[in-house]
Write an enzyme that holds these catalytic residues in place. Structure first.
Site, PDB file in Angstrom:
ATOM      1  N   ARG A  42     -13.135   1.486  -5.633  1.00  0.00           N
ATOM      2  CA  ARG A  42     -12.790   1.722  -4.223  1.00  0.00           C
ATOM      3  C   ARG A  42     -12.447   3.199  -3.972  1.00  0.00           C
ATOM      4  O   ARG A  42     -11.330   3.528  -3.581  1.00  0.00           O
ATOM      5  CB  ARG A  42     -11.634   0.826  -3.767  1.00  0.00           C
ATOM      6  CG  ARG A  42     -11.937  -0.655  -3.858  1.00  0.00           C
ATOM      7  CD  ARG A  42     -10.818  -1.492  -3.269  1.00  0.00           C
ATOM      8  NE  ARG A  42     -11.102  -2.911  -3.383  1.00  0.00           N
ATOM      9  CZ  ARG A  42     -10.305  -3.888  -2.980  1.00  0.00           C
ATOM     10  NH1 ARG A  42      -9.135  -3.577  -2.420  1.00  0.00           N
ATOM     11  NH2 ARG A  42     -10.641  -5.149  -3.103  1.00  0.00           N
ATOM     12  N   ASP A  54      -5.477   2.847   2.518  1.00  0.00           N
ATOM     13  CA  ASP A  54      -6.408   1.872   3.089  1.00  0.00           C
ATOM     14  C   ASP A  54      -6.492   2.067   4.598  1.00  0.00           C
ATOM     15  O   ASP A  54      -5.469   2.231   5.274  1.00  0.00           O
ATOM     16  CB  ASP A  54      -5.958   0.444   2.790  1.00  0.00           C
ATOM     17  CG  ASP A  54      -6.195   0.029   1.334  1.00  0.00           C
ATOM     18  OD1 ASP A  54      -6.811   0.815   0.589  1.00  0.00           O
ATOM     19  OD2 ASP A  54      -5.749  -1.067   0.952  1.00  0.00           O
ATOM     20  N   ASP A  86      -1.052  -2.173  -4.474  1.00  0.00           N
ATOM     21  CA  ASP A  86      -2.354  -2.308  -3.817  1.00  0.00           C
ATOM     22  C   ASP A  86      -2.922  -0.911  -3.551  1.00  0.00           C
ATOM     23  O   ASP A  86      -2.724  -0.013  -4.348  1.00  0.00           O
ATOM     24  CB  ASP A  86      -2.211  -3.134  -2.540  1.00  0.00           C
ATOM     25  CG  ASP A  86      -3.518  -3.795  -2.109  1.00  0.00           C
ATOM     26  OD1 ASP A  86      -4.554  -3.560  -2.761  1.00  0.00           O
ATOM     27  OD2 ASP A  86      -3.518  -4.536  -1.110  1.00  0.00           O
ATOM     28  N   ASP A 136       0.849  -1.188   0.000  1.00  0.00           N
ATOM     29  CA  ASP A 136       0.000   0.000   0.000  1.00  0.00           C
ATOM     30  C   ASP A 136       0.890   1.245   0.000  1.00  0.00           C
ATOM     31  O   ASP A 136       2.001   1.215   0.524  1.00  0.00           O
ATOM     32  CB  ASP A 136      -0.878   0.052   1.254  1.00  0.00           C
ATOM     33  CG  ASP A 136      -1.937  -1.036   1.283  1.00  0.00           C
ATOM     34  OD1 ASP A 136      -2.328  -1.524   0.207  1.00  0.00           O
ATOM     35  OD2 ASP A 136      -2.371  -1.396   2.394  1.00  0.00           O
TER      36      ASP A 136
END
Length: 326
Positions: free
Chosen positions: A222, A169, A165, A143
């Protein structure tokens, strides 16, 4: 909503006077020297101001007025971020790195003009009171920013390219998070709130996140996808050319989507995603250009904080001019 940038004090030269080792200025024609006046101290670097969830629970101040430290390599950055003492760290240049770097509590991490992290990301894990601002991230191997089991986190005015990724997050019971004024550029699985459907025991009652004045620019999905958090507040964001979907509310989540600008985004928001059950979503005062109308349903918990909602029709100009690293 204008952003106030920090300014540095620059002390100029002393002109014709010669600077003595004692700090006195010798003026030609005078028999003695008078002590030079003390130069004014540079103002402390002031962290971004949190709006939304990061302003709750006592607020998010990062390193506050701690003396700033400049770093320019992975080893310097890793060492500077250690520990929970108040600290302000400024990244200079393009720092190439190959792993996730841990961030301690009570930290402000900001980039100087053009500063970038390439090849790695930040672990904000089991800490509190962290600000990350004015950095660029690209080609991260995991991430770009992983927020996990942490509280009071502000991610503000950063620019994200693409990586392995998520760009940002928020997971595992994290709470009181604001993600604001960032430019997300082209990432596929961009920003997740809640990592799995079976983590209710840790996540229920937490994962309260505000997204405002971000530019989701060609990010495929997302933006965010949400589990359990209620309310997650998505307001005054710009969505352009989003491929799969903008916002998804799933698995007990409650998401308020208001005052956003959607352009060339066929599916701006919906309920459920993949194998996750439907959450709830309330949409109001959004603006749509060549975009779908979205799916909403159910009720969402009240937002407890004060905020100013910019008119949705003005968000494209406001956010495209102000989001991202400066």
């Amino acid at each position: 909503m204008a952003r106030t940038r920090r300014a540095a004090t620059v002390i100029g030269g002393l002109g014709a006077g010669a600077l003595l080792a004692t700090g006195a200025v010798l003026v030609p024609g005078l028999a003695s020297a008078e002590p030079a006046p003390e130069a004014p101290a540079a103002p402390p670097m002031v962290a971004a101001t949190a709006i939304g969830w990061a302003a709750e629970n006592g607020g998010t101040t990062g390193g506050g007025g701690a003396s700033p430290v400049t770093v320019g390599s992975e080893s310097e950055l890793t060492a500077a971020l250690e520990g929970d003492a108040a600290k302000v760290i400024e990244v200079s240049g393009n720092v190439s790195c190959g792993d996730m770097i841990d961030v301690g509590s009570n930290t402000t991490l900001r980039g100087a003009s053009g500063a970038q992290l390439t090849g790695c990301g930040l672990n904000i894990v089991e800490v509190e009171n962290v600000i990350v601002e004015n950095l660029a991230f690209d080609d991260w191997a995991d991430d770009a920013i992983n927020i996990q089991t942490s509280t009071n986190v502000l991610i503000d005015h950063n620019t994200f390219g693409t990586g392995y990724d998520g760009a940002v997050d928020t997971k595992r019971g994290s709470d009181f998070v604001t993600i604001s004024w960032n430019h997300f550029n082209g990432q596929d699985k961009n920003s997740l709130v809640g990592h799995s459907d079976d983590n209710a025991s840790q996540d229920r009652g937490h994962l309260r996140v505000s997204y405002h004045h971000n530019w989701f620019d060609g990010t495929n999905q997302r933006n965010p996808r949400v589990r359990f958090g209620n309310p997650v507040h998505v307001f005054n964001n710009l969505y352009t050319d989003v491929g799969s979907y903008g916002v998804a509310s799933t698995q007990e989540a409650g998401v308020l989507v208001e005052g956003n600008y959607f352009e060339n985004t066929e599916d701006p928001f919906h309920l459920g995603e993949g194998d996750s059950d439907e959450g709830t979503l309330v949409a109001r005062d959004n603006h749509f250009e060549n975009s779908g109308e979205g799916q909403q349903g159910g009720s969402v918990a009240d937002v407890p904080y004060s905020y100013t909602l910019d008119p949705a029709a003005q968000i494209k100009s406001i956010v495209s001019a102000g989001a991202g690293q400066s």
